[in-house]
Design an enzyme around this catalytic site. Structure first.
Site, PDB file in Angstrom:
ATOM      1  N   TYR A 276      -3.658  49.000   1.000  1.00 40.40           N
ATOM      2  CA  TYR A 276      -4.315  49.189   2.290  1.00 40.40           C
ATOM      3  C   TYR A 276      -3.707  48.313   3.378  1.00 40.40           C
ATOM      4  CZ  TYR A 276      -7.492  52.649   0.664  1.00 40.40           C
ATOM      5  OH  TYR A 276      -7.989  53.839   0.189  1.00 40.40           O
ATOM      6  N   HIS A 431     -12.617  47.908  -0.969  1.00 36.99           N
ATOM      7  CA  HIS A 431     -11.543  48.355  -1.867  1.00 36.99           C
ATOM      8  C   HIS A 431     -11.282  47.372  -3.000  1.00 36.99           C
ATOM      9  CE1 HIS A 431     -10.501  51.979   0.232  1.00 36.99           C
ATOM     10  NE2 HIS A 431     -10.469  51.338   1.381  1.00 36.99           N
TER      11      HIS A 431
END
Length: 749
Positions: A276, A431
């Site tokens: 990410y 995440h």
């Protein structure tokens, strides 16, 4: 005299008025966002003289011309990721951006016409659109099923609009801004504060989108909204986002600058992990480039001690020998430095970060550059022979906004011949995984012991609409899916996100000062209340071994008795064990919850002595695990895939060491890479382990001493100071009548 003063006053007033008008006119010149007027002139002057830039331009022209040959299509949205309408609108944003660039560089109006005509179609379509018909997202877009993708669209399309801004008529600009761009910016921000007003990669895209269209339109209110967030938006909705994280903006922290302050550590590590970080680097850097061009007084590339530029170097160091990012937290394997967002990152970091020649070698490998000022600078540097190799060394990257929330330690030997990735970081927002003190191990670009990564088929519509699958929560995030300790078959923090987000592991020490003995050590005391885990991992090159070996010491102290499970997710085929095991006639799941429901047991045995040995082969190389065991230890061969009727999980294998009914214990393992196999000559070279035995010679609160005996008769001793990691501290320990003295947290001989 009075008349003379009046004339002078009027002249000054006229001069100031003209100066302000000239300044205002200069500020409104386009392009100004990513391309600049001066940059375009320089690019045109250099065309045909800069091979990499010319090749990138030719390839882009070919792709855009092919799209222009087709009819413009702006369909009514209806699909999830991977569906036609989703894919078409995604393709449109890329083509629009690139067509705008080609118009500026080549001065061919066909590209401006294409951009204008498509934007006018969107301006007609957008006011008719309700929220997207797919209702899964916590923040629905209009063109896409989530505001995130709408923000992607606006980040790219704002660049296209900037490129044709001066070419358009005032009437066309007014139409586009009234019916498309301003309501678009309002939808992803004011109308969806739960998406926009938080610290998360989603919000970063939203902030950049609003800010970039604001810069193009000269709308200071939108730019302020981007930089500082919404002023009166709710801070905590109690909802969960599409990734399972709670939606909040703690203490009012929101906007682009907050997203620079909070997720990035001073070392440039992004708390959500490299997958990410790679995704967020595009909006971070492309908006920063726009700010630098339009509002240089912000000095955005100096913000937080230049954290954006540090982040590019951190991200490059978070990749393996093939350039693929380590799959920490949610991360799709195979994502690499060759993705377009890293092309942008490398070019921008080079241009605005002091022209580091090491970045040029990365750009050479990527084989393309941006068609803007930064891409030209990179291509010219390569043309002029300035590139030098990018050196990836052992590195410790802190986590947390102040660098005080754990981190990731990477130990490398040689030219990435062997690489250890040791994670002792914070949770990593939505995440993150429940995997304190976990690790993965690589030889060159190949996994030896793997981290599973995420459970998702990105943009493959047939698999859950291309979105995260339920197995991401039930398997990939759970502790048993990682190479770390599980207590009582329960994930760290009981798999509760809110609890995990309050804690992080603590670095004990990191020492890569000597390439022959590199060590990283960290402690975790919150994953299981009443239990402390202290894990120390050393990459050691010593005589008697073909290659360096990995030493793993996991010391567990607890206030009560537990079952401890330690998995090793190996890649490849079983070659040999030194213990007997039975394969069950029917396989059953290993448990019911915390990921155990997804593991089949394929073989069960007991340790046959003080050492359990297991060898496997992968990519024509041999590996051996030697681990200290007791007679009561149970060894299981496991395989992922139970309770997975839709085959969403990979059928990967693991070896699970189970130690039951103990309070304090220490796991010690050595992992060797050795030998090779040729299917052509059918020769196996050095296929057997070089280790005769691994012994725990001493183990208490103060010191742990490990002896590694090789088959050639050599013996090596590693001693760890368990309670004092100071480099200057002096230690002395007597083992079996022999005195050992040293300074610092560890000793090896």
């Amino acid at each position: 005299m009075k008349k003379k003063k009046t004339i002078i006053y009027l002249m000054c007033l006229i001069y100031l008025t003209l100066s302000v008008s000239a300044s205002s006119l200069q500020a409104q010149e386009h392009p100004k966002l990513i391309l600049t007027k001066a940059g375009v002139e320089k690019i045109r002057a250099e065309l045909g003289k800069v091979p990499l830039f010319d090749a990138s331009l030719a390839q882009l022209k070919k792709e855009v011309d092919a799209e222009i040959a087709l009819d413009i299509d702006t369909p009514v949205p209806k699909d999830y990721s991977g569906g036609y309408t989703h894919t078409r609108h995604k393709k449109n944003w890329i083509v629009l951006q690139n067509a705008g660039l080609l118009f500026q560089i080549l001065e061919d109006e066909k590209y401006a016409i294409y951009v204008r005509d498509m934007l006018l179609q969107y301006a007609e379509l957008y006011p008719t659109l309700p929220a997207h018909p797919k209702t899964r997202s916590y923040a629905r877009g209009k063109l896409f099923w989530q505001c995130l993708n709408d923000s992607n669209w606006l980040v790219y399309v704002s660049q296209a609009y900037d490129c044709i801004y001066d070419w358009l008529s005032k009437k066309e600009r007014k139409n586009l801004e009234k019916n498309l761009f301003r309501p678009f910016a309002d939808w992803i921000s004011v109308k969806n504060p739960q998406f926009y007003n938080r610290v998360h990669n989603h919000s970063t895209w939203g902030n950049a989108a609003v800010g970039m269209i604001g810069l193009v339109m000269g709308d200071d209110e939108l730019v302020d909204r981007a930089l500082y967030g919404l002023k009166d938006a709710p801070l905590n909705t109690g909802e969960k986002d599409d990734d399972g994280g709670f939606i909040y903006a703690e203490d009012g922290k929101a906007g682009f600058l907050a997203n620079l302050d909070e997720p990035f550590s001073p070392d440039g590590y992004y708390t959500e992990g490299p997958y990410y970080q790679r995704y967020a680097m595009y909006p971070f850097l492309i908006f920063a480039e726009g700010l630098e061009n339009v509002k240089p007084e912000l000095k955005i590339f100096e913000y937080k001690n230049g954290v954006l530029l540090k982040a590019v170097h951190a991200l490059l160091n978070l990749s393996d020998a093939d350039g693929e990012f380590f799959p920490l937290n949610d991360g799709q394997k195979g994502m690499s430095i060759y993705t377009s967002s890293l092309v942008s990152a490398v070019d921008i970091a080079y241009h605005y970060g002091g022209n580091n020649p090491q970045l040029l070698s990365i750009a050479q490998e990527q084989g393309k550059v941006l068609l803007d000022d930064s891409g030209l600078a990179v291509a010219m540097g390569i043309r002029d022979g300035l590139a030098v190799p990018f050196e990836k060394k052992s590195i410790n990257l802190s986590d947390g906004s102040m660098g005080e929330q754990g981190g990731v330690g990477i130990l490398r030997y040689g030219n990435e011949d062997l690489t250890l990735v040791f994670k002792y970081a914070a949770q990593g927002l939505s995440h993150g995984h429940y995997d304190k003190l976990s690790y993965s191990f690589f030889e060159k670009g190949d996994e030896v012991l793997q981290d599973y990564g995420l459970s998702r088929f990105v943009n493959i519509e047939q698999k859950g609409g291309g979105n995260y699958l339920k197995e991401n929560k039930t398997w990939a995030k759970q502790t048993i899916a990682h190479n770390t300790l599980v207590q009582n078959k329960t994930s760290h923090f009981k798999g509760i996100y809110e609890t995990a987000s309050k804690h992080h592991s603590e670095l004990y020490f990191f020492d890569a000062s000597k390439s022959e003995v590199q060590v990283v050590s960290a402690k975790e005391s919150n994953a299981y209340p009443g239990t402390e885990m202290h894990r120390t991992m050393a990459l050691i090159k010593e005589d008697g071994f073909e290659k360096p070996f990995l030493l793993d010491i996991l010391k567990v102290t607890s206030d009560s008795i537990h079952q401890y499970d330690l998995p090793f997710y190996f890649m490849g085929q079983v070659i040999q064990t030194n213990f007997e095991y039975k394969a069950p006639e029917t396989v059953e799941p290993l448990g019911n919850t915390f990921g155990y429901q997804h593991l089949w047991t394929e073989g069960v045995g007991n340790a046959s002595g003080e050492n359990t040995k297991f060898s496997w082969m992968n990519k024509r190389r041999f590996y051996t695990l030697t681990t200290t065991t007791t007679a009561a230890d149970e060894i299981r061969f496991v395989r992922i895939g139970a309770n997975d009727p839709e085959f969403n999980l990979r059928r990967d294998a693991g070896l699970l060491l189970q130690r039951k009914d103990v309070q304090h214990t220490t796991f010690v393992s050595v992992i060797e890479s050795h030998g090779s196999y040729s299917p052509v000559s059918e020769f196996a070279v050095n296929s057997k382990s070089s280790i005769a035995a691994v012994k725990i010679l001493h183990d208490d609160d103060r010191y742990t001493a490990i002896e590694i005996a090789s088959i050639d008769g050599g013996k090596h001793l590693f001693i760890l100071s368990n309670s004092d990691a100071a480099k200057t501290s002096k230690h002395k320990l007597n083992i079996n009548g022999n005195d050992y003295s040293w300074s610092g947290p560890h000793y090896f001989n």
